[in-house]
Write a protein that holds these residues in place. Structure first.
Motif, PDB file in Angstrom:
ATOM      1  N   LEU A 202      -3.760  -9.976  -1.671  1.00  0.00           N
ATOM      2  CA  LEU A 202      -5.321  -9.813  -1.057  1.00  0.00           C
ATOM      3  C   LEU A 202      -5.910 -11.473  -1.414  1.00  0.00           C
ATOM      4  O   LEU A 202      -6.785 -11.745  -0.313  1.00  0.00           O
ATOM      5  CB  LEU A 202      -6.138  -8.795  -1.804  1.00  0.00           C
ATOM      6  CG  LEU A 202      -5.702  -7.479  -1.645  1.00  0.00           C
ATOM      7  CD1 LEU A 202      -6.354  -6.527  -2.720  1.00  0.00           C
ATOM      8  CD2 LEU A 202      -6.210  -7.136  -0.205  1.00  0.00           C
TER       9      LEU A 202
ATOM     10  N   ARG B 171      -9.331 -12.192   0.906  1.00  0.00           N
ATOM     11  CA  ARG B 171      -9.982 -11.027   0.551  1.00  0.00           C
ATOM     12  C   ARG B 171     -10.470 -11.042  -0.950  1.00  0.00           C
ATOM     13  O   ARG B 171      -9.824 -10.264  -1.745  1.00  0.00           O
ATOM     14  CB  ARG B 171      -9.314  -9.839   0.857  1.00  0.00           C
ATOM     15  CG  ARG B 171      -9.364  -9.729   2.608  1.00  0.00           C
ATOM     16  CD  ARG B 171      -7.941  -8.944   2.702  1.00  0.00           C
ATOM     17  NE  ARG B 171      -8.162  -7.707   2.717  1.00  0.00           N
ATOM     18  CZ  ARG B 171      -7.523  -6.482   2.997  1.00  0.00           C
ATOM     19  NH1 ARG B 171      -6.406  -6.622   3.819  1.00  0.00           N
ATOM     20  NH2 ARG B 171      -7.660  -5.301   2.528  1.00  0.00           N
TER      21      ARG B 171
ATOM     22  N   ALA C 200      -2.971  -7.710  -5.754  1.00  0.00           N
ATOM     23  CA  ALA C 200      -4.258  -8.474  -5.996  1.00  0.00           C
ATOM     24  C   ALA C 200      -3.910 -10.011  -5.400  1.00  0.00           C
ATOM     25  O   ALA C 200      -4.501 -10.625  -4.763  1.00  0.00           O
ATOM     26  CB  ALA C 200      -4.582  -8.588  -7.291  1.00  0.00           C
TER      27      ALA C 200
ATOM     28  N   GLN D 121       0.770  -1.346   0.029  1.00  0.00           N
ATOM     29  CA  GLN D 121       0.015  -0.022  -0.028  1.00  0.00           C
ATOM     30  C   GLN D 121       0.663   1.310   0.005  1.00  0.00           C
ATOM     31  O   GLN D 121       1.585   1.365   0.756  1.00  0.00           O
ATOM     32  CB  GLN D 121      -1.010   0.074   1.205  1.00  0.00           C
ATOM     33  CG  GLN D 121      -1.973  -0.961   1.251  1.00  0.00           C
ATOM     34  CD  GLN D 121      -2.751  -1.391   2.621  1.00  0.00           C
ATOM     35  OE1 GLN D 121      -2.297  -0.677   3.620  1.00  0.00           O
ATOM     36  NE2 GLN D 121      -3.878  -1.939   2.339  1.00  0.00           N
TER      37      GLN D 121
ATOM     38  N   ASP E  46     -13.062 -10.407  -3.121  1.00  0.00           N
ATOM     39  CA  ASP E  46     -13.633  -9.121  -3.925  1.00  0.00           C
ATOM     40  C   ASP E  46     -12.657  -8.228  -4.194  1.00  0.00           C
ATOM     41  O   ASP E  46     -12.513  -7.803  -5.177  1.00  0.00           O
ATOM     42  CB  ASP E  46     -14.742  -8.765  -3.165  1.00  0.00           C
ATOM     43  CG  ASP E  46     -15.918  -9.627  -2.947  1.00  0.00           C
ATOM     44  OD1 ASP E  46     -15.827 -10.560  -3.836  1.00  0.00           O
ATOM     45  OD2 ASP E  46     -17.047  -9.492  -2.107  1.00  0.00           O
ATOM     46  N   GLU E  47     -11.618  -7.861  -3.170  1.00  0.00           N
ATOM     47  CA  GLU E  47     -10.924  -6.806  -3.353  1.00  0.00           C
ATOM     48  C   GLU E  47      -9.655  -7.469  -4.285  1.00  0.00           C
ATOM     49  O   GLU E  47      -9.135  -6.404  -5.231  1.00  0.00           O
ATOM     50  CB  GLU E  47     -10.143  -6.506  -2.178  1.00  0.00           C
ATOM     51  CG  GLU E  47     -11.053  -5.929  -0.991  1.00  0.00           C
ATOM     52  CD  GLU E  47     -10.371  -5.649   0.438  1.00  0.00           C
ATOM     53  OE1 GLU E  47      -9.729  -4.649   0.573  1.00  0.00           O
ATOM     54  OE2 GLU E  47     -10.511  -6.571   1.093  1.00  0.00           O
TER      55      GLU E  47
ATOM     56  N   GLU F 173     -11.086  -7.166  -7.868  1.00  0.00           N
ATOM     57  CA  GLU F 173     -10.946  -5.677  -8.266  1.00  0.00           C
ATOM     58  C   GLU F 173      -9.396  -5.120  -8.565  1.00  0.00           C
ATOM     59  O   GLU F 173      -9.170  -4.525  -9.858  1.00  0.00           O
ATOM     60  CB  GLU F 173     -11.296  -4.699  -7.059  1.00  0.00           C
ATOM     61  CG  GLU F 173     -11.058  -3.124  -7.244  1.00  0.00           C
ATOM     62  CD  GLU F 173     -11.360  -2.394  -6.125  1.00  0.00           C
ATOM     63  OE1 GLU F 173     -11.144  -1.200  -6.226  1.00  0.00           O
ATOM     64  OE2 GLU F 173     -12.085  -2.776  -5.057  1.00  0.00           O
ATOM     65  N   TRP F 174      -8.327  -5.625  -8.035  1.00  0.00           N
ATOM     66  CA  TRP F 174      -7.065  -5.126  -8.245  1.00  0.00           C
ATOM     67  C   TRP F 174      -6.466  -6.087  -9.348  1.00  0.00           C
ATOM     68  O   TRP F 174      -5.758  -5.517 -10.181  1.00  0.00           O
ATOM     69  CB  TRP F 174      -6.209  -5.302  -7.009  1.00  0.00           C
ATOM     70  CG  TRP F 174      -6.458  -4.094  -5.938  1.00  0.00           C
ATOM     71  CD1 TRP F 174      -7.246  -4.013  -5.044  1.00  0.00           C
ATOM     72  CD2 TRP F 174      -5.889  -2.812  -6.291  1.00  0.00           C
ATOM     73  NE1 TRP F 174      -7.294  -2.721  -4.703  1.00  0.00           N
ATOM     74  CE2 TRP F 174      -6.415  -1.736  -5.219  1.00  0.00           C
ATOM     75  CE3 TRP F 174      -4.818  -2.275  -7.331  1.00  0.00           C
ATOM     76  CZ2 TRP F 174      -5.900  -0.621  -5.158  1.00  0.00           C
ATOM     77  CZ3 TRP F 174      -4.621  -0.880  -7.178  1.00  0.00           C
ATOM     78  CH2 TRP F 174      -5.074  -0.312  -6.196  1.00  0.00           C
TER      79      TRP F 174
END
Length: 231
Positions: free
Chosen positions: A162, A167, A159, A138, A169-170, A173-174
């Motif tokens: 994650l 995680r 990604a 991050q 869903d996250e 997204e990534w």
């Protein structure tokens, strides 16, 4: 260090072959690097090329030795991230983490600092510290909407971390963001995203076509392609 013209030309030819082959045939690139190394071991560029060829063939101890030699010759810190990654390859992630905290990192350019962040996150994952790996990735570079050469790999690593942390869903997204930035196919983000979405690759030929092949078409004795892509 300057070399006699003929020797310099021989070394240059071998270094060109290393650069040309290192992605497609790393073992052959390594062989050329050894020739260059025998010819001109006191040239920093030769030691660096030999390091990358050894790194590409997972000879991490040898790669690290060559990178250290090149750094001694030049005084440059640009090889610091790949030296740290060699420590990971040797099963010493704690050393890679220690290198991530050294003053040399502050002397790296932006690309080098991002690379060091990727190595540090990988070291965290090696040690089973997945949440710490996520935090390590991050950064302003990750959050930026600007696409830089490092953007696809940084988003992909985030990604992937994650996903390992559960995680999903996250992660989806990534992986999508990595795919958007990855115009050159440097990662397999599109395949990972498809896998998360439950998409399966199938043979493009229908059953009828498969049963009645074109007599003039070459036959693949190894069977149909599996639709996979190289990472």
């Amino acid at each position: 260090m300057s070399l006699p013209k003929t020797l310099a030309e021989d070394v240059a030819r071998n270094l060109v072959m290393v650069a040309r082959l290192i992605d497609e045939d790393p073992e052959e690139a390594y062989a050329y690097s050894r020739i260059a190394l025998r010819l001109a071991s006191r040239v920093a560029a030769v030691r660096e090329a030999a390091g990358f060829a050894a790194y590409a063939t997972q000879k991490y101890a040898e790669a690290l030795a060559e990178f250290r030699a090149a750094r001694r010759m030049t005084g440059s810190v640009e090889l610091w991230p790949v030296m740290a990654d060699c420590e990971r390859g040797l099963g010493r992630p704690e050393r890679a983490m220690a290198m991530a905290g050294e003053p040399e990192v502050q002397k790296l350019d932006k690309a080098g600092q991002v690379e060091m962040r990727l190595v540090a996150a990988g070291a965290r994952r090696d040690m089973g510290q997945i949440d710490a790996a996520i935090v390590t990735l991050q950064s302003p570079e990750l959050a930026s909407s600007s696409v830089q050469p490092w953007t696809p790999r940084l988003r992909y690593a985030y990604a992937d971390a994650l996903l390992e942390a559960g995680r999903e869903d996250e992660a989806r997204e990534w992986f999508g963001k990595a795919m958007e930035a990855d115009k050159d196919g440097a990662t397999d983000a599109s395949d990972r995203l498809a896998e998360l979405d439950g998409v399966e690759f199938v043979d493009a030929l229908g059953d009828d076509d498969a049963d009645t092949p074109d007599a003039d078409a070459p036959r693949d004795e190894n069977g149909p392609a599996d639709g996979s892509a190289k990472a």
